[in-house]
Write an enzyme that holds these catalytic residues in place. Structure first.
Site, PDB file in Angstrom:
ATOM      1  N   SER A   4       0.817  -1.206   0.000  1.00 20.67           N
ATOM      2  CA  SER A   4       0.000   0.000   0.000  1.00 20.67           C
ATOM      3  C   SER A   4       0.855   1.263   0.000  1.00 20.67           C
ATOM      4  O   SER A   4       0.333   2.347  -0.195  1.00 20.67           O
ATOM      5  CB  SER A   4      -0.962  -0.016   1.188  1.00 20.67           C
ATOM      6  OG  SER A   4      -0.284  -0.355   2.358  1.00 20.67           O
TER       7      SER A   4
ATOM      8  N   HIS B 277      -2.931  -2.621  -5.869  1.00 18.47           N
ATOM      9  CA  HIS B 277      -3.293  -2.230  -4.512  1.00 18.47           C
ATOM     10  C   HIS B 277      -4.789  -2.439  -4.312  1.00 18.47           C
ATOM     11  O   HIS B 277      -5.601  -1.698  -4.855  1.00 18.47           O
ATOM     12  CB  HIS B 277      -2.891  -0.759  -4.298  1.00 18.47           C
ATOM     13  CG  HIS B 277      -3.230  -0.242  -2.944  1.00 18.47           C
ATOM     14  ND1 HIS B 277      -3.396   1.090  -2.673  1.00 18.47           N
ATOM     15  CD2 HIS B 277      -3.428  -0.881  -1.769  1.00 18.47           C
ATOM     16  CE1 HIS B 277      -3.698   1.243  -1.400  1.00 18.47           C
ATOM     17  NE2 HIS B 277      -3.719   0.065  -0.838  1.00 18.47           N
TER      18      HIS B 277
ATOM     19  N   GLU C  29      -5.957  -0.020  -7.353  1.00 18.82           N
ATOM     20  CA  GLU C  29      -4.969   0.851  -7.999  1.00 18.82           C
ATOM     21  C   GLU C  29      -3.948  -0.078  -8.652  1.00 18.82           C
ATOM     22  O   GLU C  29      -3.331  -0.892  -7.950  1.00 18.82           O
ATOM     23  CB  GLU C  29      -4.211   1.664  -6.943  1.00 18.82           C
ATOM     24  CG  GLU C  29      -4.817   2.967  -6.546  1.00 18.82           C
ATOM     25  CD  GLU C  29      -3.938   3.689  -5.518  1.00 18.82           C
ATOM     26  OE1 GLU C  29      -3.463   4.785  -5.816  1.00 18.82           O
ATOM     27  OE2 GLU C  29      -3.721   3.163  -4.405  1.00 18.82           O
TER      28      GLU C  29
ATOM     29  N   ASN D  85      -3.404   6.361  -0.855  1.00 20.26           N
ATOM     30  CA  ASN D  85      -2.808   6.545   0.470  1.00 20.26           C
ATOM     31  C   ASN D  85      -2.058   7.859   0.581  1.00 20.26           C
ATOM     32  O   ASN D  85      -1.974   8.447   1.654  1.00 20.26           O
ATOM     33  CB  ASN D  85      -1.890   5.374   0.813  1.00 20.26           C
ATOM     34  CG  ASN D  85      -2.706   4.191   1.317  1.00 20.26           C
ATOM     35  OD1 ASN D  85      -3.852   4.353   1.703  1.00 20.26           O
ATOM     36  ND2 ASN D  85      -2.130   3.008   1.287  1.00 20.26           N
TER      37      ASN D  85
END
Ligand code: 3H9
Length: 717
Positions: free
Chosen positions: A443, A464, A476, A514
């Protein structure tokens, strides 16, 4: 869209979408819009349909009709949403609804019976047409779903749906559909009386023609739901019961929408108006409220998101024409929460999955987790016991790499640590087929760092997934300059096969989702240090429209996971990402959040969240006394930090477009959909307004709010 289209003349007129074939007194009316993947009720389709009705009414040879679609998997996908983009005023939208109602009224008043032969998606205006038909037959097929999804677009059913559905299936069942927009499968639709008959797709037309004949001869009549149970009669069948149901529904809707989504309440008003006794009043209210809702900003943003996600479905993820490879067999390394989550969605799509972990106990735990997801679906009657067993049979487990030689894609979901990931990649690459792809489900760790030890770096990328994988709709896909377009296209195509929306992002710490989440969470930590109460912070962000507040989110994700990622981000971006001391102190105290039943909040034995732990402020080293920080300031500090970082991601080429940035934030972290996503939100407030607010915050909190170059440029424009 054609630039010449206007609200009054959206499409060329003339017969083009329908064909009519009369056989033995039964007119088979087939809707098949040329050059369109789905049928939709555009203005031109509406006009043509009216002409056909008129023709059938005058043709005395015709004794019955069947309405069927020529598309393989769609009956009618509803009104043409593109035409909504042309609407400029509520009055125009109201007129559109009135026209829709007139069409549906003409269908309902036909001299001859008309049978809706439904295969595939029957949505919105499509279901409203079907409801106006004399009889409905649906195919028992997974593609056949019926729904009124209008509220998901910020509008309400505008062609009689709020009036006809409650009469057809009862008030409570109708509200459940209208207020959620959820899909109802054919079998359920039959059980609730929404369709009269279920058939195999192969005999749909044949049975529909037969029914039209029988109805035309005055034989078969559609079932009505007269023989309802006691509760139905009590609540749906009398005015007092109905007012109780409506009041309860209103209370629940207000609780759920928190005042951000006006459409469900408007739909309730339209339904209530229809039940008040005067049918004409109900229809008038429906149109008026449809017009009002179509003119809201909320509806514009939700429609934007519909088109953004639809566009992503067609996006291969690469700019060069390249065919994705098939993924028939998937290898997963790590049978933990993420690994088993990925396995659970993969087997449900028919992929053969091989799942590896260090020991048998862990593999068994992973199996149990996959079974748990499937069992949940079994309990909800979404699958049968046989389907569960068949699906589980696609999953194999191992403690070595046996079976990995034939997989097309490997996804590693091991501990978030570069050295561990390097070890996995070194071990697995010699086992894999040379053309197989290695995806890391990190991540935060840059993919290029992971790929450093790869022999075939062109086959290495990031996928991800978000947790819990079976519920979260986003993936992602992360590329490095060394990743081959074929690898990217394969990961994107497989991600879509898993039923996810996929955005392709460039490599960098935290990637996109993130990276924008960190400044937001960090700011919440700083507010806490400064003396804001945990409730005030969480409440402020829920009031802004996030599903949960940032502190609750931290407890959910796990403070240890958050802190580990935070240090990666800090190392990469420097002072701007300096982690909040409060969060670091909680990690040091072992307060990892819900998983250890100790975090910011108190948790009971079952992990159910309770009140804020009063001791936590001292542990976090926050100010001794709670200070009142205005809600607006909390919202601005957290959200503006996120918007600023999103703009930087665009500037740095992390995301390919604002569209991807909006969809990623909405689907990845629950950025309020009614605001359209960070970039749409920036647009609606104005980049220059945001820049001046950021500058003001930067003067108070140096180093954290310096406006991104992208925003400055936008503001100058
Ligand atoms: C309504 O009905 C209001 C009424 O109550 C009354 C009004 C008076 N309009 O999703 P896909 C396009 S509101 C325009 O990739 P799939 C879509 O943009 C409507 N376009 O296919 C895409 O175009 P392109 C309520 C539409 O197989 C292409 O079709 N209805 C519409 O994955 C393929 O779409 C809805 O909200 C539309 N209604 O899924 C249903 N529908 O190729 C919305 C689709 O140019 N639609 N397109 O990119 C869906 O949920 C899915 O598209 C569907 C097919 C399940 C039908």
């Amino acid at each position: 869209m054609d630039a010449m289209r206007t609200v009054d003349n959206p499409e060329p007129r003339g017969p083009y979408a329908f064909s009519v074939d009369v056989q033995d007194g039964i007119a088979i009316v087939t809707l098949d819009m040329p050059g369109e993947p789905v049928n939709k009720i555009s203005r031109a389709v509406k006009d043509e349909f009216l002409q056909i009705i008129d023709r059938l009414e005058r043709d005395t040879e015709v004794r019955g009709a069947v309405l069927i679609s020529g598309k393989p998997d769609v009956f009618i996908a509803g009104a043409d949403i593109e035409e909504f983009l042309l609407l400029e005023t509520a009055a125009q939208a109201e007129r559109l609804s009135r026209d829709g109602q007139l069409l549906i009224d003409s269908v309902a008043k036909m001299r001859i019976p008309i049978v809706a032969a439904i295969h595939g998606a029957c949505l919105g205006g499509g279901l409203e047409v079907a409801l106006a038909c004399t009889y409905r037959i649906a195919t028992e097929h997974p593609k056949t779903v019926l729904a009124l999804p209008e509220v998901q677009l910020g509008i309400i059913p505008g062609a009689g749906g709020t009036q006809r559905l409650p009469r057809k299936i009862g008030l409570r069942a109708a509200l459940d559909m209208i207020l959620t927009g959820k899909n109802v499968r054919a079998k359920k639709a039959y059980q609730m009386g929404l369709v009269e008959e279920l058939v195999h797709p192969a005999i749909l037309l044949q049975v529909a023609v037969k029914r039209a004949k029988e109805l035309g001869e005055g034989g078969k009549r559609p079932q009505t739901r007269k023989d309802r149970g006691f509760v139905d009669t009590l609540l749906d069948g009398n005015p007092l019961g109905r007012s109780v149901v409506l009041r309860k529904a209103r209370e629940e809707t207000i609780k759920k929408t928190k005042g951000h989504y006006p459409a469900p309440l408007a739909a309730l008003d339209a339904v209530a108006a229809g039940l008040s006794g005067r049918a004409a009043h109900g229809y008038r209210e429906e149109s008026r409220l449809f017009g009002e809702m179509a003119a809201t900003d909320v509806s514009r943003q939700l429609i934007y998101l519909f088109f953004a996600t639809t566009a992503l479905k067609k996006d291969s993820g690469v700019d060069v024409p390249v065919e994705p490879r098939d993924v028939d067999k998937l290898g997963i390394i790590g049978a933990g929460f993420m690994g088993s989550g990925i396995a659970s969605v993969a087997v449900q799509q028919g992929t053969v999955v091989r799942m590896k972990d260090a020991d048998h106990a862990r593999v068994a735990k992973g199996f149990a987790a996959v079974r748990g997801v499937l069992k949940d679906r079994l309990t909800k009657r979404q699958i049968t016991r046989t389907q569960l067993d068949d699906t589980m049979s696609l999953l194999g487990g191992t403690v070595d790499y046996s079976g990995f030689g034939s997989v097309d894609l490997v996804i590693e979901a091991v501990f978030e640590d570069l050295a561990t990931k390097h070890q996995v990649l070194r071990e697995i690459e010699p086992v894999m087929k040379p053309e197989a792809i290695f995806a890391t489900n990190t991540s935060t760790i840059p993919i290029a760092r992971v790929a450093e030890v790869a022999v075939r770096p062109d086959r290495v990328l990031g996928m991800h997934f978000f947790s819990p994988v079976h519920k979260m709709p986003l993936i992602e896909v992360i590329t490095t300059p060394g990743t081959s377009p074929e690898s990217v296209a394969t990961a994107v195509s497989y991600g879509k096969r898993l039923g996810k929306t996929v955005i392709v992002v460039n490599d960098g710490p935290g990637f996109y989702v993130n990276r924008i989440l960190f400044p937001y969470i960090n700011e919440a930590g700083r507010l806490l240090e400064q003396g804001a109460s945990i409730e005030a912070i969480d409440d402020a962000m829920v009031a802004f429209g996030f599903p949960v507040g940032p502190i609750t989110l931290l407890d959910e994700v796990g403070m240890d996971v958050g802190a580990k990622a935070a240090s990666v981000m800090h190392e990469a971006f420097g002072a701007r990402f300096a982690p909040s001391a409060a969060i670091e102190k909680l990690v040091a105290a072992g307060r990892y959040g819900r998983k250890v039943k100790k975090g910011f909040y108190l948790y009971d034995e079952d992990g159910k969240k309770g009140a804020v732990d009063p001791e936590v402020y001292a542990v976090a080293g926050a100010a001794a006394e709670r200070t009142e920080i205005p809600q607006l300031e909390i919202q601005q500090r957290c959200v503006f930090a996120m918007l600023n970082e999103a703009a930087r991601c665009l500037e740095d080429g992390i995301i390919r477009s604002e569209r991807d940035g909006d969809v990623g934030a909405v689907f990845g972290i629950g950025f309020p959909p009614f605001r359209g996503g960070p970039f749409r939100y920036i647009d609606s407030m104005g980049a220059s307004v945001l820049v001046s607010q950021l500058e003001e915050l930067d003067s108070r909190f140096p180093g954290r709010f310096e406006p991104a170059e992208q925003l400055l440029r936008q503001a100058r424009r």
